[in-house]
Structure formats: structure tokens, C-alpha cells
Design a protein around this motif. Structure first.
Motif, PDB file in Angstrom:
ATOM      1  N   THR A 186      11.491  -4.955  -0.510  1.00 38.60           N
ATOM      2  CA  THR A 186      10.527  -5.507  -1.450  1.00 38.60           C
ATOM      3  C   THR A 186      10.501  -4.697  -2.735  1.00 38.60           C
ATOM      4  O   THR A 186      10.261  -3.497  -2.709  1.00 38.60           O
ATOM      5  CB  THR A 186       9.108  -5.522  -0.839  1.00 38.60           C
ATOM      6  OG1 THR A 186       9.118  -6.352   0.310  1.00 38.60           O
ATOM      7  CG2 THR A 186       8.095  -6.060  -1.846  1.00 38.60           C
ATOM      8  N   SER A 187      10.762  -5.326  -3.856  1.00 38.75           N
ATOM      9  CA  SER A 187      10.666  -4.625  -5.140  1.00 38.75           C
ATOM     10  C   SER A 187       9.245  -4.753  -5.667  1.00 38.75           C
ATOM     11  O   SER A 187       8.555  -5.746  -5.441  1.00 38.75           O
ATOM     12  CB  SER A 187      11.654  -5.202  -6.142  1.00 38.75           C
ATOM     13  OG  SER A 187      11.103  -6.267  -6.853  1.00 38.75           O
ATOM     14  N   LEU A 188       8.796  -3.718  -6.382  1.00 41.07           N
ATOM     15  CA  LEU A 188       7.462  -3.758  -6.959  1.00 41.07           C
ATOM     16  C   LEU A 188       7.344  -4.917  -7.950  1.00 41.07           C
ATOM     17  O   LEU A 188       6.311  -5.574  -8.034  1.00 41.07           O
ATOM     18  CB  LEU A 188       7.169  -2.435  -7.652  1.00 41.07           C
ATOM     19  CG  LEU A 188       7.107  -1.200  -6.748  1.00 41.07           C
ATOM     20  CD1 LEU A 188       6.843   0.047  -7.585  1.00 41.07           C
ATOM     21  CD2 LEU A 188       6.029  -1.358  -5.693  1.00 41.07           C
ATOM     22  N   LEU A 189       8.411  -5.167  -8.684  1.00 41.35           N
ATOM     23  CA  LEU A 189       8.375  -6.263  -9.642  1.00 41.35           C
ATOM     24  C   LEU A 189       8.187  -7.598  -8.933  1.00 41.35           C
ATOM     25  O   LEU A 189       7.464  -8.474  -9.416  1.00 41.35           O
ATOM     26  CB  LEU A 189       9.660  -6.268 -10.466  1.00 41.35           C
ATOM     27  CG  LEU A 189       9.705  -7.254 -11.639  1.00 41.35           C
ATOM     28  CD1 LEU A 189       8.595  -6.936 -12.635  1.00 41.35           C
ATOM     29  CD2 LEU A 189      11.063  -7.216 -12.312  1.00 41.35           C
ATOM     30  N   HIS A 190       8.800  -7.734  -7.752  1.00 41.79           N
ATOM     31  CA  HIS A 190       8.657  -8.974  -6.998  1.00 41.79           C
ATOM     32  C   HIS A 190       7.206  -9.208  -6.601  1.00 41.79           C
ATOM     33  O   HIS A 190       6.726 -10.350  -6.602  1.00 41.79           O
ATOM     34  CB  HIS A 190       9.545  -8.919  -5.751  1.00 41.79           C
ATOM     35  CG  HIS A 190       9.414 -10.130  -4.880  1.00 41.79           C
ATOM     36  ND1 HIS A 190       9.912 -11.362  -5.247  1.00 41.79           N
ATOM     37  CD2 HIS A 190       8.819 -10.303  -3.662  1.00 41.79           C
ATOM     38  CE1 HIS A 190       9.646 -12.247  -4.288  1.00 41.79           C
ATOM     39  NE2 HIS A 190       8.984 -11.626  -3.333  1.00 41.79           N
ATOM     40  N   ARG A 214      -1.120  -7.769 -15.220  1.00 36.20           N
ATOM     41  CA  ARG A 214      -1.024  -7.532 -13.775  1.00 36.20           C
ATOM     42  C   ARG A 214      -0.595  -6.085 -13.543  1.00 36.20           C
ATOM     43  O   ARG A 214       0.328  -5.603 -14.202  1.00 36.20           O
ATOM     44  CB  ARG A 214      -0.004  -8.462 -13.107  1.00 36.20           C
ATOM     45  CG  ARG A 214      -0.271  -9.947 -13.257  1.00 36.20           C
ATOM     46  CD  ARG A 214       0.838 -10.776 -12.609  1.00 36.20           C
ATOM     47  NE  ARG A 214       0.626 -12.197 -12.808  1.00 36.20           N
ATOM     48  CZ  ARG A 214       1.421 -13.139 -12.323  1.00 36.20           C
ATOM     49  NH1 ARG A 214       2.499 -12.797 -11.607  1.00 36.20           N
ATOM     50  NH2 ARG A 214       1.163 -14.407 -12.530  1.00 36.20           N
ATOM     51  N   THR A 215      -1.239  -5.423 -12.615  1.00 37.93           N
ATOM     52  CA  THR A 215      -0.815  -4.081 -12.235  1.00 37.93           C
ATOM     53  C   THR A 215      -1.071  -3.889 -10.746  1.00 37.93           C
ATOM     54  O   THR A 215      -2.065  -4.396 -10.208  1.00 37.93           O
ATOM     55  CB  THR A 215      -1.557  -3.000 -13.044  1.00 37.93           C
ATOM     56  OG1 THR A 215      -1.073  -1.706 -12.670  1.00 37.93           O
ATOM     57  CG2 THR A 215      -3.051  -3.047 -12.819  1.00 37.93           C
ATOM     58  N   VAL A 216      -0.154  -3.160 -10.081  1.00 43.33           N
ATOM     59  CA  VAL A 216      -0.364  -2.803  -8.683  1.00 43.33           C
ATOM     60  C   VAL A 216      -0.039  -1.331  -8.498  1.00 43.33           C
ATOM     61  O   VAL A 216       0.768  -0.758  -9.235  1.00 43.33           O
ATOM     62  CB  VAL A 216       0.489  -3.649  -7.701  1.00 43.33           C
ATOM     63  CG1 VAL A 216       0.036  -5.089  -7.695  1.00 43.33           C
ATOM     64  CG2 VAL A 216       1.962  -3.526  -8.024  1.00 43.33           C
ATOM     65  N   VAL A 217      -0.704  -0.748  -7.502  1.00 41.46           N
ATOM     66  CA  VAL A 217      -0.471   0.645  -7.132  1.00 41.46           C
ATOM     67  C   VAL A 217       0.070   0.658  -5.706  1.00 41.46           C
ATOM     68  O   VAL A 217      -0.534   0.068  -4.805  1.00 41.46           O
ATOM     69  CB  VAL A 217      -1.772   1.467  -7.210  1.00 41.46           C
ATOM     70  CG1 VAL A 217      -1.539   2.895  -6.712  1.00 41.46           C
ATOM     71  CG2 VAL A 217      -2.304   1.478  -8.643  1.00 41.46           C
ATOM     72  N   VAL A 218       1.211   1.295  -5.512  1.00 44.06           N
ATOM     73  CA  VAL A 218       1.806   1.437  -4.180  1.00 44.06           C
ATOM     74  C   VAL A 218       1.704   2.904  -3.782  1.00 44.06           C
ATOM     75  O   VAL A 218       2.159   3.792  -4.507  1.00 44.06           O
ATOM     76  CB  VAL A 218       3.273   0.968  -4.168  1.00 44.06           C
ATOM     77  CG1 VAL A 218       3.913   1.251  -2.803  1.00 44.06           C
ATOM     78  CG2 VAL A 218       3.346  -0.522  -4.491  1.00 44.06           C
ATOM     79  N   GLY A 239       1.899  10.894  -7.293  1.00 44.65           N
ATOM     80  CA  GLY A 239       2.898  10.438  -6.336  1.00 44.65           C
ATOM     81  C   GLY A 239       2.903   8.946  -6.100  1.00 44.65           C
ATOM     82  O   GLY A 239       3.831   8.413  -5.475  1.00 44.65           O
ATOM     83  N   ASP A 240       1.883   8.225  -6.578  1.00 43.42           N
ATOM     84  CA  ASP A 240       1.859   6.774  -6.422  1.00 43.42           C
ATOM     85  C   ASP A 240       2.873   6.121  -7.361  1.00 43.42           C
ATOM     86  O   ASP A 240       3.206   6.660  -8.420  1.00 43.42           O
ATOM     87  CB  ASP A 240       0.469   6.219  -6.741  1.00 43.42           C
ATOM     88  CG  ASP A 240      -0.559   6.557  -5.688  1.00 43.42           C
ATOM     89  OD1 ASP A 240      -0.161   7.017  -4.597  1.00 43.42           O
ATOM     90  OD2 ASP A 240      -1.759   6.365  -5.952  1.00 43.42           O
ATOM     91  N   ASP A 241       3.350   4.954  -6.961  1.00 42.20           N
ATOM     92  CA  ASP A 241       4.169   4.117  -7.833  1.00 42.20           C
ATOM     93  C   ASP A 241       3.274   3.064  -8.477  1.00 42.20           C
ATOM     94  O   ASP A 241       2.435   2.450  -7.795  1.00 42.20           O
ATOM     95  CB  ASP A 241       5.275   3.426  -7.034  1.00 42.20           C
ATOM     96  CG  ASP A 241       6.333   4.396  -6.553  1.00 42.20           C
ATOM     97  OD1 ASP A 241       6.801   5.196  -7.379  1.00 42.20           O
ATOM     98  OD2 ASP A 241       6.672   4.364  -5.352  1.00 42.20           O
ATOM     99  N   VAL A 242       3.453   2.856  -9.770  1.00 41.45           N
ATOM    100  CA  VAL A 242       2.649   1.884 -10.504  1.00 41.45           C
ATOM    101  C   VAL A 242       3.593   0.970 -11.273  1.00 41.45           C
ATOM    102  O   VAL A 242       4.547   1.429 -11.903  1.00 41.45           O
ATOM    103  CB  VAL A 242       1.694   2.580 -11.494  1.00 41.45           C
ATOM    104  CG1 VAL A 242       0.869   1.545 -12.258  1.00 41.45           C
ATOM    105  CG2 VAL A 242       0.786   3.561 -10.767  1.00 41.45           C
ATOM    106  N   ILE A 243       3.313  -0.328 -11.208  1.00 42.30           N
ATOM    107  CA  ILE A 243       4.080  -1.273 -12.003  1.00 42.30           C
ATOM    108  C   ILE A 243       3.107  -2.178 -12.739  1.00 42.30           C
ATOM    109  O   ILE A 243       2.106  -2.620 -12.181  1.00 42.30           O
ATOM    110  CB  ILE A 243       5.049  -2.107 -11.129  1.00 42.30           C
ATOM    111  CG1 ILE A 243       6.001  -2.933 -11.992  1.00 42.30           C
ATOM    112  CG2 ILE A 243       4.312  -2.968 -10.149  1.00 42.30           C
ATOM    113  CD1 ILE A 243       7.117  -2.155 -12.585  1.00 42.30           C
ATOM    114  N   ARG A 244       3.359  -2.425 -14.010  1.00 44.59           N
ATOM    115  CA  ARG A 244       2.491  -3.256 -14.837  1.00 44.59           C
ATOM    116  C   ARG A 244       3.310  -4.313 -15.550  1.00 44.59           C
ATOM    117  O   ARG A 244       4.423  -4.046 -15.996  1.00 44.59           O
ATOM    118  CB  ARG A 244       1.759  -2.418 -15.884  1.00 44.59           C
ATOM    119  CG  ARG A 244       0.714  -1.472 -15.344  1.00 44.59           C
ATOM    120  CD  ARG A 244      -0.062  -0.807 -16.483  1.00 44.59           C
ATOM    121  NE  ARG A 244      -1.098   0.071 -15.958  1.00 44.59           N
ATOM    122  CZ  ARG A 244      -0.927   1.373 -15.754  1.00 44.59           C
ATOM    123  NH1 ARG A 244       0.251   1.931 -16.019  1.00 44.59           N
ATOM    124  NH2 ARG A 244      -1.903   2.108 -15.273  1.00 44.59           N
TER     125      ARG A 244
END
Length: 404
Positions: free
Chosen positions: A392-396, A354-358, A339-344
Motif C-alpha cells: 500500500t502506497s501512502l499516495l494510494h 487531504r493529509t494522513v499520518v502513518v 518518525g511518522d510518515d506524512v503525506i499531503r
């Protein structure tokens, strides 16, 4: 032997590591009992001393009154006394355990109660100085353990000119902090420095001759030539003193949100403390805990609710202008849950990742390698633990180079 009892100190700290020294700098009327003969030092920089970048005195922490070379051997909770190995007895109003941790010595064949010549732990300044004295260009060195400490040691030994092999039992390097992709970039960087990296590699034992290590034996029968072997297999909280005193101990000394143990007059911070079932074993959380406890001891409201510290590491190349360094930062929980959102974002040509988990509407964690321009924005967002604005976009989050 007759003992001498010293005047009551409002606060007594057992342990002069980073957490104990930090607390001593923020609390008046404090007695610090330190087992090591050295003044308190920044153990995060031990690899820099090993690499020869800094002399040992450069990593000393701001001066603090410490009784050096003295070991606390028993706590008398009824009379609030600390008995020391030099025969002294110190009274306390509040006692703080900052006893730290010991390196884990794996159950290897050839490793008994005393370590063979050439086998080193890498935890204290004495460990570092002994290793520094033994390393020379071309020497065969094997580092067992691919966590933060093992990676730092391997890089430093390579910088000294050693032929280094890093043996990691897990699937990838720095498993606590990195995901597989970022660990792959880290591995590539180490290999560019001349470090031979083996993952999913189980060490079976040491082959010694005349009391000195000669090779590291792997489970598949292969041998790695080794004149120096560094054991970087993790740490274990030092809880013996607390356990003997009857305090609640699980993995570490159990503390609440005010860093209080099962005895209301005794607190614990740093590597020896277990907070909400977690033992951190890292410098950042230890310093955070010391800051919170300083407020608690001053009678001000403060609670420790878990770490908000970043893990940062710079892997410098040898003294070669053509070899770049690699910067790394990790924070929070970078392993996504369902269920988490991940962007790399990855740029292989620049060695940047770079990667973050929301998780829900909050930033849960992330990893950055190579280019840390966005780490300031990401760290502040995570440390504030506030809901992310809807726009806020994850890419931002990954491309906002707000600085650190």
C-alpha cells in the motif's frame, strides 16, 4: 418533605443527552432521568437550528421514555438509590452517569454570576433557541472560541445575516482536529462567508451598559462591537454528582474499559466520563461508549478501547447559489510524532486538502477538507486498526475514492 420510592429498575440513567438516549434505546427495563424539559435531541445539529435550516423538532432523537425536567441531586451508593429534586427516589440495579458537560465560562471582566443580556452559551437547545430569537440581519456578533462549536456557531450566525467576528486564542482554528494548513483553508472559507477571523487573540472582558453587552474587549485594548456574544470556550465534564457520591474523579468520572467507575454498580458514558486519561467531549465517542455499555449490561463481552469515530462538519454558505459549502472530516491523531510518515495533497484552486499520518504500519489519523471522496477508504482503514499491506502506497490512501 415526604419522598416516594419507585420500583426497582434494573438500569437507571442520569442524563438524557445523546449518550443517555442511545443507551436507553438499546437496554430494556431502563429509567432515564433528564434535567432538560425537551425530549432527547441531536446536539450536533444545533447549529442547523440556529441557522434556520431545521426547526427544533427535526433534531429530536427516536422516542425514549424520559422523566423530563427532573434533576438527580444525590446518589446513595449503600442502598443504591437516586434522590431527585422533585422528592422522588429511584432504586437502581446498575446506575449510568450520562451527565454530560457544562460550557466553560471564561474569567472575563464584566461576566459575573449572571450573564449580561446578549451573552449566550451555545450548548443546549434552550441556548440555541434563545440565540436564534436574538439574532437579526446586521447585528454585531462576536464568537469567543474557535473550536468545533465556535466555528459552527459563527457560520450559523453569518447565515442569519449577522456581522460576525470569531476570536480564537490559539494559533489556528479547531486545534484539536486540524493542522495549520487545513485550518488555514477553513479560515479562508469562513472569511468568504463574511466572518472576520482573529487568531492568537486574547479576550480580556466585556463592556456592558444597562445590563447588556456592548463590546468585547481584547487584551491589546482593541474593542469589538458586540450586541451578541457567544461563549464557545470549550466544555467541562459535569462531575459534581459523582464526586459527592465518593466516586473517583479526575478531569472526568474515571472509568475502565467496561465503562465502570470505582463503584462496580455504577458506569459513566459520554462527556462526563474519563477513559484512559481522556475526556472526549464529542458526540461520536459518546455514542460509541453507549453502544459498548449496552453490550456490557446485557452480559455480553465488550470493551471500549478509545474512539473510532470521525469528526464531520459541513459549513454551508448563505442562501446564495454562488457560495459553496465546505465539507470537513477529521479522524484519529493528525499531529505527527517523530518518525511518522506524512503525506499531503492540496489543491488550492478547488479548496481541497487531504493529509494522513502513518505511524509504524498503521494509519494514525488524517484530515480532509473540500473533497471527501476518499474518506470512506481512509476511515475504514483507520477504524479496522489493521497493519497496512506492504504494497500500500501512502499516495494510494489519499487518492482511493472508495466512497463513504
Amino acid at each position: 418533605m415526604r419522598t416516594r420510592t419507585e420500583n426497582t429498575a434494573r438500569v437507571v440513567v442520569i442524563g438524557a443527552g445523546m449518550a443517555g438516549a442511545r443507551l436507553a434505546a438499546r437496554v430494556p427495563d431502563v429509567t432515564v432521568i433528564g434535567e432538560e424539559p425537551h425530549a432527547p435531541y441531536n446536539r450536533v445539529l444545533l447549529a442547523e437550528v440556529l441557522a434556520g435550516r431545521y426547526p427544533a423538532d427535526v433534531i429530536a432523537l427516536p422516542p425514549a421514555e424520559v422523566r423530563r425536567g427532573v434533576r438527580a441531586v444525590r446518589i446513595d451508593r449503600d442502598d443504591r438509590l437516586v434522590h431527585c429534586d422533585d422528592g422522588s427516589v429511584v432504586r437502581y440495579g446498575r446506575l449510568v452517569l450520562a451527565t454530560g458537560s457544562n460550557p466553560v465560562l471564561p474569567p472575563l471582566r464584566g461576566l459575573g454570576n449572571t450573564m449580561p443580556d446578549g451573552v449566550h452559551a451555545f450548548r443546549t437547545l434552550d441556548d440555541c433557541l434563545a440565540l436564534r430569537a436574538s439574532v437579526r440581519p446586521g447585528v454585531n456578533a462576536v464568537v469567543i472560541g474557535g473550536g468545533l462549536l465556535g466555528v459552527s456557531a459563527a457560520r450559523a450566525l453569518a447565515e442569519c445575516g449577522a456581522q460576525v467576528v470569531l476570536a480564537q486564542q490559539g494559533e489556528h482554528l479547531m486545534e484539536r482536529q486540524l493542522d495549520a494548513e487545513s485550518a488555514g483553508l477553513l479560515r479562508s472559507h469562513l472569511e468568504s462567508l463574511g466572518v472576520e477571523v482573529h487568531t492568537e487573540c486574547r479576550v480580556r472582558g466585556l463592556r456592558c451598559a444597562n445590563g447588556a453587552v456592548r463590546a468585547v474587549e481584547l487584551a491589546d485594548g482593541y474593542e469589538l462591537a458586540a450586541e451578541i456574544t457567544v461563549l464557545a470556550c470549550g466544555v467541562r465534564p459535569r462531575t459534581g454528582l459523582a464526586q459527592a457520591a465518593g466516586l473517583e474523579v479526575r478531569k472526568g468520572v474515571v472509568v475502565d474499559d467496561e465503562l465502570r467507575t470505582s463503584d462496580p454498580y455504577i458506569h459513566a458514558v459520554g462527556d462526563c466520563a474519563e477513559h484512559r486519561s481522556t475526556v472526549y467531549g464529542l458526540a461520536g465517542p459518546a455514542l460509541e461508549q453507549a453502544d459498548v455499555l449496552a453490550e456490557v449490561l446485557a452480559g455480553r463481552p465488550a470493551r471500549y478501547e478509545g474512539t473510532r469515530a470521525l469528526t464531520r462538519l459541513t459549513l454551508n454558505g448563505p442562501a446564495d447559489p454562488g457560495t459553496a459549502s465546505l465539507d470537513l472530516a477529521a479522524f484519529g491523531d493528525s499531529r505527527p510524532l517523530p518518525g511518522d510518515d506524512v503525506i499531503r495533497l492540496a489543491d488550492a484552486t478547488r479548496g481541497a486538502y487531504r493529509t494522513v499520518v502513518v505511524r509504524g504500519d498503521r494509519l494514525a489519523g488524517g484530515v480532509l477538507l473540500g473533497d471527501l471522496a476518499a474518506v470512506g477508504t481512509l476511515a475504514r482503514t483507520w477504524q479496522d486498526d489493521a497493519p497496512l499491506p506492504a504494497e500500500t502506497s501512502l499516495l494510494h490512501l489519499l487518492t482511493n475514492d472508495g466512497g463513504f
